[in-house]
Design a protein around this motif. Structure first.
Motif, PDB file in Angstrom:
ATOM      1  N   SER A 103      -0.221   6.496  -0.476  1.00 49.13           N
ATOM      2  CA  SER A 103       1.097   7.122  -0.449  1.00 49.13           C
ATOM      3  C   SER A 103       2.179   6.128  -0.036  1.00 49.13           C
ATOM      4  CB  SER A 103       1.097   8.325   0.505  1.00 49.13           C
ATOM      5  OG  SER A 103       0.847   7.918   1.839  1.00 49.13           O
ATOM      6  N   SER A 104       1.865   5.246   0.939  1.00 47.05           N
ATOM      7  CA  SER A 104       2.861   4.259   1.372  1.00 47.05           C
ATOM      8  C   SER A 104       3.171   3.271   0.252  1.00 47.05           C
ATOM      9  CB  SER A 104       2.351   3.503   2.607  1.00 47.05           C
ATOM     10  OG  SER A 104       1.169   2.766   2.306  1.00 47.05           O
ATOM     11  N   TYR A 105       2.159   2.938  -0.550  1.00 46.92           N
ATOM     12  CA  TYR A 105       2.399   2.056  -1.695  1.00 46.92           C
ATOM     13  C   TYR A 105       3.340   2.716  -2.701  1.00 46.92           C
ATOM     14  CZ  TYR A 105       1.641  -0.040  -6.258  1.00 46.92           C
ATOM     15  OH  TYR A 105       1.835  -0.579  -7.498  1.00 46.92           O
ATOM     16  N   ILE A 106       3.122   4.009  -2.970  1.00 48.88           N
ATOM     17  CA  ILE A 106       3.973   4.758  -3.902  1.00 48.88           C
ATOM     18  C   ILE A 106       5.411   4.780  -3.400  1.00 48.88           C
ATOM     19  CG2 ILE A 106       4.414   7.017  -4.936  1.00 48.88           C
ATOM     20  CD1 ILE A 106       1.934   5.665  -6.046  1.00 48.88           C
ATOM     21  N   VAL A 107       5.593   5.035  -2.105  1.00 55.71           N
ATOM     22  CA  VAL A 107       6.937   5.105  -1.520  1.00 55.71           C
ATOM     23  C   VAL A 107       7.628   3.745  -1.608  1.00 55.71           C
ATOM     24  CG1 VAL A 107       8.248   5.470   0.600  1.00 55.71           C
ATOM     25  CG2 VAL A 107       6.381   7.021   0.014  1.00 55.71           C
ATOM     26  N   LYS A 108       6.936   2.681  -1.199  1.00 53.97           N
ATOM     27  CA  LYS A 108       7.542   1.347  -1.212  1.00 53.97           C
ATOM     28  C   LYS A 108       7.896   0.917  -2.627  1.00 53.97           C
ATOM     29  CE  LYS A 108       5.155  -0.313   2.952  1.00 53.97           C
ATOM     30  NZ  LYS A 108       4.124  -1.252   3.484  1.00 53.97           N
ATOM     31  N   LYS A 109       7.023   1.198  -3.564  1.00 54.34           N
ATOM     32  CA  LYS A 109       7.254   0.772  -4.945  1.00 54.34           C
ATOM     33  C   LYS A 109       8.503   1.413  -5.529  1.00 54.34           C
ATOM     34  CE  LYS A 109       5.086   2.492  -8.473  1.00 54.34           C
ATOM     35  NZ  LYS A 109       4.071   2.875  -9.489  1.00 54.34           N
TER      36      LYS A 109
END
Length: 257
Positions: A7-13
């Motif tokens: 989820s953090s990867y999705i948000v940062k991207k």
């Protein structure tokens, strides 16, 4: 832990893209334009319209605006493809269930971030600008119960919009056609309040009240606590099965891929 990593990867991207932040320009532009042209007489008229349509019209309208900006992002995150190296790594290190709920949490957090920005913009305009401030202050009539009803309606509607977009992403075979398939989601969002507006009291209370998603625009300032509980219960029950079904569908599509 893997769910939060995904989820953090999705948000940062998504938040690292300038395009993401442009969605906050239109409300500022709209409010500044209204500040210039609105008059004292308009404030009374707009205030009455907004009070009467806050639930039945305002919530679906907001959801429609939000889905225009965010539905493609949500759908693309659930598109079954392996075009990104990082995404390939995430797929390899986690099972389908973890991957699905990680993506769902990530996209939901992005929508939540946008909502918080919209709230901040409204609060700033309410306190700083004279004409718009007068218009927005008319909503002080909302007591705790009505405010909770508003949050329930907005939250349920937003969750459905996110899950509809997830379904489009999972089912779309060609990523370039995602926007085309999202037309069905737009149609659902528009049809829900229209059906409520044209329905008589009997249909609203005896039929639509028990139809998930379509009963949400029926929440207004006169909705009884019993009806609120029925609407909340039927939609939460539906959403649980909707999420479980999407997770199984996502697993099936990934396995086929």
């Amino acid at each position: 832990m893997k769910i939060f990593y995904t989820s953090s990867y999705i948000v940062k991207k998504n938040t690292s893209k300038p395009l993401f932040w442009t969605v906050f320009i239109w409300p500022i532009t709209l409010l500044m334009g209204l500040e210039v042209i609105i008059t004292e007489k308009d404030i009374q008229t707009f205030g009455l319209i907004m009070k009467e349509g806050l639930f039945s019209i305002g919530i679906p309208l907001y959801a429609l605006i939000a889905v225009v900006f965010f539905s493609q992002m949500v759908a693309r995150e659930f598109y079954i493809g392996k075009s990104e190296r990082v995404l390939e790594f995430l797929i390899a290190m986690s099972n389908n269930k973890t991957q699905f709920y990680g993506r769902l949490l990530g996209t939901s957090m992005i929508v939540l971030i946008s909502n918080l920005f919209y709230v901040a913009i409204i609060v700033i305009f309410k306190e700083k600008l004279s004409q718009i401030g007068k218009l927005l202050r008319q909503f002080s009539f909302l007591d705790t119960k009505r405010f909770l009803e508003f949050l329930i309606a907005l939250s349920l509607f937003s969750i459905f919009v996110i899950l509809f977009s997830v379904l489009v992403g999972i089912e779309t075979r060609d990523v370039s056609k995602i926007s085309q398939h999202l037309g069905s989601v737009y149609l659902l969002i528009v049809s829900a309040p229209i059906i409520n507006l044209i329905s008589n009291d009997f249909i609203q209370k005896k039929v639509l009240l028990y139809v998930p998603f379509f009963n949400i625009p029926g929440i207004d300032l006169q909705t009884s606590l019993t009806d609120i509980l029925i609407i909340f219960g039927t939609n939460i029950f539906t959403l649980i099965f909707f999420v479980i079904g999407l997770q199984k569908l996502f697993k099936k599509r990934v396995e086929v891929q």
